[in-house]
Design an enzyme around this catalytic site. Sequence first.
Site, PDB file in Angstrom:
ATOM      1  N   SER A 184       0.870  -1.177   0.000  1.00 59.35           N
ATOM      2  CA  SER A 184       0.000   0.000   0.000  1.00 59.35           C
ATOM      3  C   SER A 184       0.902   1.220   0.000  1.00 59.35           C
ATOM      4  O   SER A 184       2.070   1.131   0.380  1.00 59.35           O
ATOM      5  CB  SER A 184      -0.847  -0.021   1.280  1.00 59.35           C
ATOM      6  OG  SER A 184      -1.307   1.268   1.626  1.00 59.35           O
TER       7      SER A 184
ATOM      8  N   TYR B 117      -3.590  -0.270   9.698  1.00 58.53           N
ATOM      9  CA  TYR B 117      -3.436  -0.692   8.304  1.00 58.53           C
ATOM     10  C   TYR B 117      -2.033  -0.374   7.798  1.00 58.53           C
ATOM     11  O   TYR B 117      -1.358  -1.218   7.207  1.00 58.53           O
ATOM     12  CB  TYR B 117      -4.484   0.013   7.446  1.00 58.53           C
ATOM     13  CG  TYR B 117      -4.464  -0.379   5.993  1.00 58.53           C
ATOM     14  CD1 TYR B 117      -5.009  -1.584   5.575  1.00 58.53           C
ATOM     15  CD2 TYR B 117      -3.903   0.478   5.037  1.00 58.53           C
ATOM     16  CE1 TYR B 117      -5.004  -1.948   4.224  1.00 58.53           C
ATOM     17  CE2 TYR B 117      -3.893   0.121   3.697  1.00 58.53           C
ATOM     18  CZ  TYR B 117      -4.445  -1.078   3.298  1.00 58.53           C
ATOM     19  OH  TYR B 117      -4.428  -1.432   1.967  1.00 58.53           O
TER      20      TYR B 117
END
Length: 258
Positions: free
Chosen positions: A146, A159
Amino acid sequence: MGHPLLDLTDKTAVVIGGTSGIGLSLARGLAQAGANVVPTGRREDLVRKTAAEIVVLGRRSLAQTCDVTDNASIERLLQSVCAEFGSVQILVNCAGRTRKMPTLDFPESEWDAILETNLKGTLRACRVFGRHMIERRYGRIINIGSLSSLVGLFEVAAYGASKAAVASLTKTLAIEWAASGVCVNALVPGVLRTDLNAALLDGTERGKEFLLRTPMRRFGKLEELVGAAVFLASDAASFVTGHLLVVDGGIMASGVNQ
């Protein structure tokens, strides 16, 4: 006809988290490149539907659920795929979860749940399928990183921590397994507009900031990840390992955009 090194014919790919979003796009894309594809996840209805879609594309598939928080579930998946196809050459790890919330308020149980799926789920699948690949001295593992693997994103600490860890794990496994013919890389998607996040991006301040920070001035489309995934899954990537392949419209390269 495409380049022969990019042809995935007769290879078998397992896509965990392959029934929606990025995983579904990559499952379709690998099938279009010639692979037999086993898209899996926790929901049986979605697994069946997606496996049927792979068959419609003219490839073989298999409908079996898998939960990355359960090692035995991953082992069963490997056994079933091997019974049907003989072996597995390609693993794509797309199972993931997230929650946006100020870090001071973030419940520790939720933090643990996100790391359990995103980091340990990826680790479990890498180990179960990696052992199989090492025995056969061939494999391609593609993890999903990510932008938050590389830079901080507001109010998604769990996250981000999980995805930074996935980036590190990818590099470590790559060097551990490099001499065994197993390449381990990660895709780092930029801001892709999906059904899931449209409400968070369309017309919101966060969406506007992402656009401002993206030199291409638009959100990515899921299918724009496919070429990078096919490359990493293919024999063309035989000397590529431990790499984070960023597909982000220029965000990570960008300093000032205007």
